[in-house]
Design a protein around this motif. Structure first.
Motif, PDB file in Angstrom:
ATOM      1  N   LEU A 131     -25.253   0.495 -24.109  1.00 20.17           N
ATOM      2  CA  LEU A 131     -25.278   0.144 -22.697  1.00 20.17           C
ATOM      3  C   LEU A 131     -24.628   1.260 -21.884  1.00 20.17           C
ATOM      4  N   ALA A 134     -26.979   4.145 -21.666  1.00 18.57           N
ATOM      5  CA  ALA A 134     -28.184   3.912 -20.875  1.00 18.57           C
ATOM      6  C   ALA A 134     -27.873   3.739 -19.390  1.00 18.57           C
ATOM      7  N   THR A 135     -26.803   3.021 -19.073  1.00 17.59           N
ATOM      8  CA  THR A 135     -26.576   2.670 -17.666  1.00 17.59           C
ATOM      9  C   THR A 135     -25.324   3.303 -17.096  1.00 17.59           C
TER      10      THR A 135
END
Lengths: 279, 330
Positions: A131, A134-135
């Motif tokens: 996570l 990715a973000t």
């Protein structure tokens, strides 16, 4: 019903043995925290050769204890408060309403105890890391990630205990408030919560203790910046020296607040467990 | 295995919009009323989903992938290998399978002994503290202290006690009582299992004591009076009044304690560090080590899933055998 002499002696023997078992490690923790380093390096002594408070001073510089302490305090407090806030609403629903799926509740609480922490650790580790990649939301090795994780650890048990407390508050009070035109949330905040304050405080302490003492996730999901006491205390064992006196001093310091909190509220834990266990 | 008593039922507590409640709400007030409990539960359900249910599903998925250090940063590239991880780790003829089986037996024996002793100490303390006497409150607080301590502080103190050269245990046994000529090692080798057991009992018996104490408060004094009038002595009262009355508490307590102990990671981890001696290699440490030492998350997940299945079967069997009536109450 009078106590026979045999029962009295039996009681004394049992209590003495149990008290010794409990006390010996506690005694060692307290006395060793006041020992100079040579006392803990060559052979065990029952009493410090010259009692000193130096370990309590040195423990802050051997490892960055202050940072660990702040991390633990921040993570445990936020996790505890959030956990109890969420639990209050859920427990209110379970205690005061009938709805589909209500009956599976106590089974759920039991079943969450079934899962080995390690089972969540690997996927959560992976989810947090990926996570973040990715973000850019940094949950891995951050205090936020720990808060979210810990808050769910105490949630099932918190809800369970709160349901017990709420159930013990007479429904007549709700109905009286309802007649006065109070809505459900007003009933919760104006009627039920004020009556359940000790229980809510006890559950908050329980949630705090859960986060304060957690080791597995703390050792995988933190880095030097977000490390908590649970991991930090292992830093006193260096290649050259194990500073046992400082370890004991630090252990004592991190134990005192939770022990006092727990013992002060033990009556309410018993009440909560009783309410839950009867059912 | 997908019985309804297993996975957190968070997903099944999702509101099914428009489904009528099985029983009418206490004070039916129209549709807004019936939605409210679900709204109140929503935060708890969402959190449970995010931290328990989704990771569990991910965990099962991970156990079907070849998830080694090459793929951890970006697991979407990990190849799907199906049952391969299960075959590799649960094959009892391979070295890994033998180790896992050994670890499983160690954990089982450890859990049974630990729960047994914790319960015995807990019931003894609860029974002898039933009558009021001077100093009872102090003893009660003292007995609860080990449970209130943070686990790492308690266990690290024990590890100090058990040090070979500087610990209290050897000092008493060897120097003061002269029972042994050699200074034994307590944290490696055969003794490590017993050390772990003692520490775990020390940690857990106060919880048993707390629950049993709570349970005893529900036993009406008249029952003891009646038993005494019938001439029942101490043991007879224990057998015929106390233990039957504690049955509901015991059923939950023993199961919860067993699950905790079986899954216990903290005690061995603080006592031995990341790799426990073979004689005390509890399953959670075993999985942790094989996952993080070699960064092989695939087989670590496979072992975790297998462990979960085992615990589910045990718990379901236990609940069936003890035939716990589940009324519609929390």
């Amino acid at each position: 019903m009078r106590e026979t002499a045999g029962e009295r002696w039996g009681r004394r023997i049992v209590l003495t043995l149990l008290a010794l078992f409990v006390l010996i490690p506690l005694y060692v923790m307290v006395t060793s925290a006041a020992k100079p380093l040579q006392d803990v390096q060559n052979g065990f002594t029952w009493w410090p050769s010259r009692p000193t408070l130096q370990p309590f001073v040195d423990m802050w510089s051997t490892v960055p204890l202050a940072r660990y302490l702040v991390n633990s305090l921040v993570v445990s407090s936020i996790a505890a408060v959030c956990s109890v806030a969420v639990a209050i609403f859920a427990a209110f629903a379970v205690s005061r309403y009938r709805f589909r799926g209500r009956g599976v509740f106590s089974v759920t609480v039991l079943s969450t105890q079934m899962f080995p922490g390690i089972l969540f650790l690997l996927p959560l580790f992976l989810i947090y890391v990926n996570l973040g990649n990715a973000t850019g939301i940094e949950l891995y090795a951050s205090r936020t990630g720990l808060v979210i994780t810990y808050l769910t650890f105490s949630l099932p048990f918190s809800i369970w205990m709160l349901v017990g407390y709420f159930d013990s508050i007479p429904r007549g009070l709700d109905e009286a408030a309802q007649v006065d035109g109070a809505g459900p949330l007003r009933i919760l905040f104006r009627v039920i919560l004020p009556a359940a304050v000790p229980g809510v405080v006890a559950v908050t302490v329980y949630a705090f203790m859960t986060a304060w003492g957690e080791v597995l996730f703390a050792s995988v999901m933190t880095d030097e910046g977000s490390r908590t006491l649970a991991v930090g205390l292992q830093g006193y064992s260096t290649q050259f020296n194990v500073y046992w006196n400082q370890i004991m001093a630090a252990s004592l310091v991190v134990s005192i607040p939770v022990v006092i909190g727990f013992l002060a509220l033990q009556r309410y834990f018993v009440a909560g467990l009783t309410a839950g266990a009867v059912k | 295995m997908a019985t309804s008593t297993t996975a957190p039922d968070a997903d099944r507590r999702e509101p099914r919009s428009g489904s009528p409640a099985r029983r009418p709400a206490r004070r039916p007030r129209g549709p807004r009323r019936s939605l409210l409990p679900y709204l109140l539960l929503a935060p708890a359900v969402v959190l449970e989903l995010a931290i328990h249910v989704i990771p569990m599903v991910v965990g099962v998925w991970m156990s079907l992938l070849e998830l080694t250090q090459f793929h951890i940063r970006d697991w979407s590239t990990a190849p799907f290998v199906g049952w391969e991880n299960y075959r590799a780790t649960l094959d009892l003829n391979s070295a890994a399978g033998k180790e896992l089986l050994h670890s499983f037996w160690v954990t089982l024996v450890y859990s049974v002994l630990s729960v047994g002793f914790a319960w015995l100490l807990g019931i003894s303390a609860a029974v002898v503290l039933q009558r009021p006497f001077r100093g009872r409150a102090i003893l009660r607080a003292l007995f609860l202290t080990p449970y209130a301590l943070p686990v790492y502080a308690a266990v690290i103190t024990w590890s100090f006690l058990l040090q070979r050269d500087t610990g209290l245990v050897n000092h008493v046994l060897v120097d003061q009582l002269g029972l042994l000529n050699e200074r034994p090692f307590w944290l490696i080798g055969d003794n490590s299992f017993w050390s772990l057991l003692v520490v775990s009992v020390w940690r857990n018996w106060p919880f048993a004591f707390l629950c049993l104490m709570a349970g005893l408060q529900n036993v009406p004094g008249e029952m003891y009076e009646a038993a005494a009038i019938d001439g029942a002595g101490f043991w007879r009262r224990l057998r015929s009044v106390t233990l039957p009355m504690l049955r509901p508490v015991n059923l939950v307590l023993l199961l919860v304690l067993f699950l905790w102990t079986f899954n216990d990671f903290n005690t061995p981890f603080v006592l031995f560090g990341g790799s426990a001696p073979e004689q005390a290699d509890l399953i959670s440490i075993h999985i942790y080590r094989s996952s993080f030492k070699t960064w092989d998350f695939g087989s670590g997940s496979a072992m975790s899933v297998a462990l979960l299945l085992f615990l589910l079967i045990v718990s379901a069997a236990y609940l069936l055998i003890t035939n716990r009536r589940r009324d519609d109450h929390a």
